[in-house]
Design a protein around this motif. Structure first.
Motif, short mmCIF file in Angstrom:
data_model
loop_
_atom_site.label_atom_id
_atom_site.label_comp_id
_atom_site.label_asym_id
_atom_site.label_seq_id
_atom_site.Cartn_x
_atom_site.Cartn_y
_atom_site.Cartn_z
N ASN A 436 17.95 -18.34 149.41
CA ASN A 436 19.16 -17.85 148.75
C ASN A 436 20.40 -18.53 149.30
OD1 ASN A 436 20.47 -15.96 146.90
ND2 ASN A 436 21.23 -14.94 148.75
N SER A 437 20.45 -18.72 150.61
CA SER A 437 21.61 -19.36 151.24
C SER A 437 21.34 -20.81 151.61
CB SER A 437 22.01 -18.59 152.51
OG SER A 437 20.94 -18.56 153.44
N ASP A 438 20.08 -21.20 151.60
CA ASP A 438 19.69 -22.55 152.05
C ASP A 438 18.63 -23.11 151.10
OD1 ASP A 438 19.23 -24.83 153.62
OD2 ASP A 438 17.80 -23.77 154.92
N PRO A 439 19.01 -23.42 149.87
CA PRO A 439 18.00 -23.83 148.88
C PRO A 439 17.31 -25.15 149.20
CG PRO A 439 20.24 -24.15 148.03
CD PRO A 439 20.37 -23.37 149.30
N HIS A 440 17.93 -25.97 150.06
CA HIS A 440 17.33 -27.28 150.38
C HIS A 440 16.53 -27.26 151.68
CE1 HIS A 440 19.28 -29.20 147.01
NE2 HIS A 440 20.45 -28.72 147.39
N GLU A 441 16.33 -26.07 152.25
CA GLU A 441 15.46 -25.89 153.41
C GLU A 441 15.86 -26.78 154.59
OE1 GLU A 441 11.18 -25.25 151.52
OE2 GLU A 441 12.48 -26.48 150.26
N THR A 442 17.09 -26.64 155.01
CA THR A 442 17.60 -27.43 156.13
C THR A 442 17.87 -26.61 157.38
OG1 THR A 442 19.92 -27.18 155.44
CG2 THR A 442 18.69 -29.04 154.50
N LYS A 443 17.83 -25.27 157.28
CA LYS A 443 18.17 -24.41 158.42
C LYS A 443 16.99 -23.52 158.75
CE LYS A 443 22.96 -24.33 156.78
NZ LYS A 443 24.05 -23.50 156.19
N ASN A 444 16.26 -23.90 159.78
CA ASN A 444 15.08 -23.15 160.18
C ASN A 444 15.48 -21.89 160.93
OD1 ASN A 444 12.56 -22.27 160.93
ND2 ASN A 444 12.15 -23.96 162.34
N LEU A 445 15.08 -20.74 160.39
CA LEU A 445 15.44 -19.44 160.97
C LEU A 445 14.30 -18.83 161.78
CD1 LEU A 445 17.25 -17.92 157.83
CD2 LEU A 445 18.29 -19.08 159.80
N ALA A 446 13.28 -19.62 162.08
CA ALA A 446 12.11 -19.07 162.76
C ALA A 446 12.45 -18.50 164.14
CB ALA A 446 11.03 -20.13 162.89
N SER A 447 13.45 -19.04 164.80
CA SER A 447 13.82 -18.56 166.13
C SER A 447 14.97 -17.56 166.11
CB SER A 447 14.20 -19.74 167.03
OG SER A 447 15.31 -20.45 166.49
N ASP A 448 15.40 -17.18 164.92
CA ASP A 448 16.50 -16.23 164.79
C ASP A 448 15.96 -14.82 164.97
OD1 ASP A 448 18.56 -14.55 163.97
OD2 ASP A 448 19.22 -15.88 162.35
#
Length: 643
Positions: A436-448
Motif C-alpha cells: 500500500n505504501s511501497d508498491p515497488h517493494e523497496t523497503k523491507n519491514l521484516a525487522s520492524d
C-alpha cells in the motif's frame, strides 16, 4: 559485485515472441473506432440452430507484461482503448497473478491448473518433462471430451507431458476451423510483440526510437534515471499499444463472425515483465498481471457481475482453467489446485474476499535459485532460501537487454543509490513489504517490531503451504531428474515427511545463529544427503556468523554427494574465505546428469564474481563426466566463464 560483461546471444527457441498470424494482421478500416460501440450493432444474424448451446472462450495472451504498463491498471501505463472497451463490457480483475514469473512454468500452471512445485513443472528449460498423475489432464482435454473444438495459436512451452489438449496447435490454428458453426470452441492466441526480446535492440538507432516521449514516462525507483532506461520504458509503452491493436483485431473478428456475444474473451499477460528485475523474479512486477474478461450478452448471467465492474478479489493462474470449465458446465477435476471465479455455483462476494497469492521461482534457463512468495492483501512476504545469491546473478538471456547491461555497469562503477544497488547485492532470508505504501517493494519491514506479528503470520502460513503441497523443490532438480519425473505427484506424497524435514532444516536460517548452531551441526552430519545439502546452504546464508561450524563444513568438501561438496565449497567461501575452486572442479567432474552439473555451474558463476573476481574460475579446468546434450545450458555457462 559481478565484473564480467554479458555475452551476445540470439533469441532462444520457446522464449522468442510469436510472429503474428496473417489472420490477426487483417486491419479492418473501422476496427479501431468501433470497438467501443454497442457490441451487437455489427453482429451477423445467426440461425438459432447454429448458435452454440454453451459459451465459447477466447484467451488473448500478451507475453511478458505486468499490469504496470497499462493505464487501465496503473496511471503510469500506456493507453489501451481496446482493452478498456473490453472492460466496459466485462470485468476487470485488479488482483490477478501469475504463479511464476517466466513463460514455461506460468503456461504449465495455466494449462494444468496445478501449482508447479507440486507436480514437478517448476523448472524453466527443464531437463526432463514431468508426467501428470493418472486422472489428471491438461484442462482443454476436458473441453474436447465435452464436445468443444480447442485450438492454440500457437505457443505451448509446457513442462509436462499428457494427452494432447488441442484439436489444432499451430500458426494456422483458428476457431473458424471447427467442424460446424454450432460447435462451441476454446481458442488461445499469444501475441509476442511485448516479449522481452522486443527490448533487445539498440535504442540509439533512429529506427528503434520510441514513439512515446521518454521524458513523459515514470521510472521505477530501483532504476537509474538515464536516457537509456527512459527510452526502454517508452519503447515498452509502444509495444503495449501494438498489443492493444491486436486485441481490437481479435474482438472485431469475433464481431464480424457473429460470435462475439457468444464468447467470453480473456485478455491477460502470460506473466510479469519485462524491464530489468521483473521477469524471472517474484516481485509484483514479475507476477501481477493484467486481466480483463469481456462478458457476452448471451451468457451474462453466468458472470453474476455488472458490466464494467472491477474486483480486487485475488485470482491466480491455477484458477483460470477451472473457471473456463465451470462456465462451460464441465466438471472441474478434484485433483487440481485452482477454483473457479465465475460461473454457476460461484459466489461473487466470496471471490471478492479472496486475498492470497502464492509465487515460485526455481530455474530460469541456466540460472538456479529457490524463492517463494506469499501475498495476503497488501502484505507481501518473500522467502529467499539461498539469500546470498544476488538478484543480479548472471543470466545470459536477461543481460542481452541494453538496460540490464547499463544497470550492472553503473553498479560496478558505484554510481547507484542504495535502492538501485540492491539488485546486485546479497539478499536477506526473508522480506516483508507493505504494498500500500511501497508498491515497488523497496523497503523491507521484516525487522520492524511493529510488523512482527504480520511477519510471523506470513512466515508460518508459507511454511504450512510448502509442506502441505508438498513442495518438490527441496530436492534439487538433479535428484528429481533421477527419481521422480515419471510421477512427481506420487514421489511427493511418498516423501512428504522427508520434504517437511528438509523445509525445517532450510528454515533454520530464520533464527539467530546461536539458537540453531547445534541442530545445524547435526544436519551437516545427517545420513540424508539432502539434509546435509540444506545445512550447507543455511551456513552460507549466515556467512561469517557460522564460522564456528568451519570444521563441519570442511568435512562436507569430500561428501559422497557432489552437489553437497559444491555447496559446501560455496558456503566456506562466504563463511571462512576458503578458495572454493578446486572442490568445484572435482565436484563438477563427478556430476551424473545435466541438471546436477548445471547447478554446480551456477555455484561456479557465483563464486567467480565474488570479491572482485578473487576466485576467477578457469573454464579449462572444468570437465564433465558425461557428454552434455546438444544446445545444453552448460554451454551458456561455459561461454560466460570464458570471457
Amino acid at each position: 559485485m559481478y565484473s564480467r560483461t554479458p555475452i551476445s546471444q540470439t533469441t532462444r527457441d520457446g522464449e522468442s515472441g510469436n510472429k503474428i498470424t496473417a489472420a490477426y494482421r487483417v486491419i479492418f478500416a473501422f476496427s479501431m473506432c468501433v470497438v467501443a460501440i454497442s457490441p451487437s450493432r455489427h453482429a451477423q444474424a445467426q440461425d438459432p440452430a447454429t448458435v452454440p448451446a454453451r459459451p465459447n472462450f477466447v484467451w488473448i495472451m500478451s507475453e511478458d507484461n505486468s499490469k504496470h504498463y497499462l493505464r487501465h491498471f496503473d496511471p503510469d501505463g500506456a493507453a489501451a482503448p481496446n482493452i478498456e472497451a473490453m472492460a466496459s463490457h466485462g470485468i476487470t480483475f485488479d488482483r490477478a497473478f501469475s504463479c511464476a514469473p517466466v513463460c514455461s512454468v506460468a503456461r504449465t500452471t495455466l494449462i494444468t491448473a496445478c501449482y508447479a512445485p507440486r507436480i514437478g513443472t517448476q523448472f524453466h528449460r527443464r531437463s526432463k518433462a514431468a508426467t501428470l498423475p493418472a486422472g489428471l489432464e491438461m484442462f482443454p482435454t476436458y473441453l474436447r471430451r465435452a464436445g468443444y473444438y480447442t485450438t492454440n495459436n500457437n505457443k505451448e512451452d509446457y513442462n509436462a507431458v499428457a494427452e494432447r489438449p488441442w484439436d489444432m496447435s499451430s500458426k494456422k490454428a483458428s476457431w473458424k476451423n471447427r467442424p460446424t458453426t454450432s460447435t462451441s470452441f476454446f481458442h488461445v492466441v499469444t501475441f509476442g510483440d511485448s516479449h522481452e526480446s522486443s527490448l533487445h535492440v539498440d535504442l540509439s538507432l533512429s529506427k528503434n526510437k520510441p514513439e512515446t516521449d521518454p521524458d513523459q514516462v515514470h521510472l521505477q525507483p530501483y532504476f537509474p534515471d538515464t536516457p537509456l532506461f527512459r527510452q526502454t520504458r517508452a519503447r515498452y509503452h509502444d509495444r503495449m499499444k501494438v498489443i492493444d491493436d491486436h486485441v481490437g483485431e481479435v474482438i472485431e473478428e469475433l464481431r464480424q463472425s457473429g460470435e462475439l456475444e457468444n464468447t467470453f474473451v480473456f485478455y491477460f499477460g502470460d506473466h510479469g515483465g519485462v524491464l530489468p528485475g521483473s521477469k524471472g523474479y517474484l516481485y509484483e512486477s514479475g507476477l501481477h498481471v493484467p486481466l480483463v474478461i469481456r462478458v457476452p450478452e448471451r451468457f451474462q448471467e453466468l458472470a453474476k457481475r455488472e458490466l464494467g465492474s472491477r474486483t480486487e478479489g485475488f485470482v491466480e493462474f491455477v484458477d483460470f482453467g477451472p473457471t473456463v470449465l465451470n462456465l462451460a458446465s464441465v466438471t472441474v477435476p478434484k485433483n487440481v489446485d485452482g477454483k473457479p471465479f465465475l460461473g454457476a455455483g460461484v459466489d461473487s462476494a466470496a471471490v471478492d474476499s479472496r486475498s492470497e497469492a502464492f509465487g515460485y521461482a526455481d530455474r530460469f534457463d541456466e540460472k538456479y535459485e529457490l524463492v517463494r512468495s506469499l501475498r495476503q492483501g497488501n502484505w507481501k512476504y518473500l522467502r529467499n532460501f539461498e539469500a546470498f545469491l544476488p538478484d543480479g546473478l548472471q543470466n545470459n538471456y536477461r543481460y542481452i537487454m541494453p538496460a540490464y547491461q547499463q544497470w550492472r555497469e553503473l553498479a560496478e562503477a558505484g554510481q547507484l543509490n542504495a535502492v538501485q544497488q540492491a539488485f546486485f547485492e546479497p539478499k536477506v532470508v526473508e522480506s516483508l513489504f507493505d504494498l500500500n505504501s511501497d508498491p515497488h517493494e523497496t523497503k523491507n519491514l521484516a525487522s520492524d517490531p511493529a510488523c512482527h506479528d504480520v511477519l510471523v503470520g506470513l512466515r508460518e502460513r508459507l511454511t504450512e503451504r510448502l509442506k502441505a503441497m508438498p513442495d518438490l523443490s527441496f530436492f534439487p532438480e538433479a535428484a528429481l531428474y533421477e527419481e521422480a519425473m515419471s510421477d512427481p505427484v506420487a514421489f511427493g506424497k511418498n516423501n512428504a515427511n522427508r520434504i517437511a524435514q528438509l523445509i525445517d532444516t532450510a528454515n533454520l536460517a530464520l533464527e539467530p545463529f546461536g539458537v540453531v548452531k547445534l541442530p545445524l551441526r547435526d544436519a551437516l552430519k545427517n545420513e540424508d544427503s539432502w539434509q546435509r545439502y540444506w545445512a550447507t546452504i543455511v551456513c552460507g546464508c549466515f556467512g561469517k556468523a557460522a564460522a564456528s561450524l568451519d570444521e563441519e563444513l570442511r568435512q562436507r568438501l569430500t561428501d559422497e554427494e557432489p552437489l553437497v561438496s559444491a555447496r559446501a565449497a560455496e558456503s566456506l567461501a562466504l563463511v571462512s574465505g576458503l578458495d572454493p575452486r578446486e572442490t568445484l572442479y572435482r565436484a563438477i567432474k563427478r556430476a551424473k546428469n545435466e541438471p546436477e552439473a548445471l547447478q554446480m555451474m551456477n555455484v561456479a558463476v557465483f563464486v567467480d564474481g565474488l570479491e572482485n573476481g578473487k576466485w576467477s574460475v578457469d573454464p579449462t579446468k572444468i570437465q564433465f563426466g558425461f557428454t552434455p546434450a546438444k544446445n545444453s545450458e552448460l554451454g551458456g555457462r561455459m561461454d560466460y566463464l570464458k570471457q
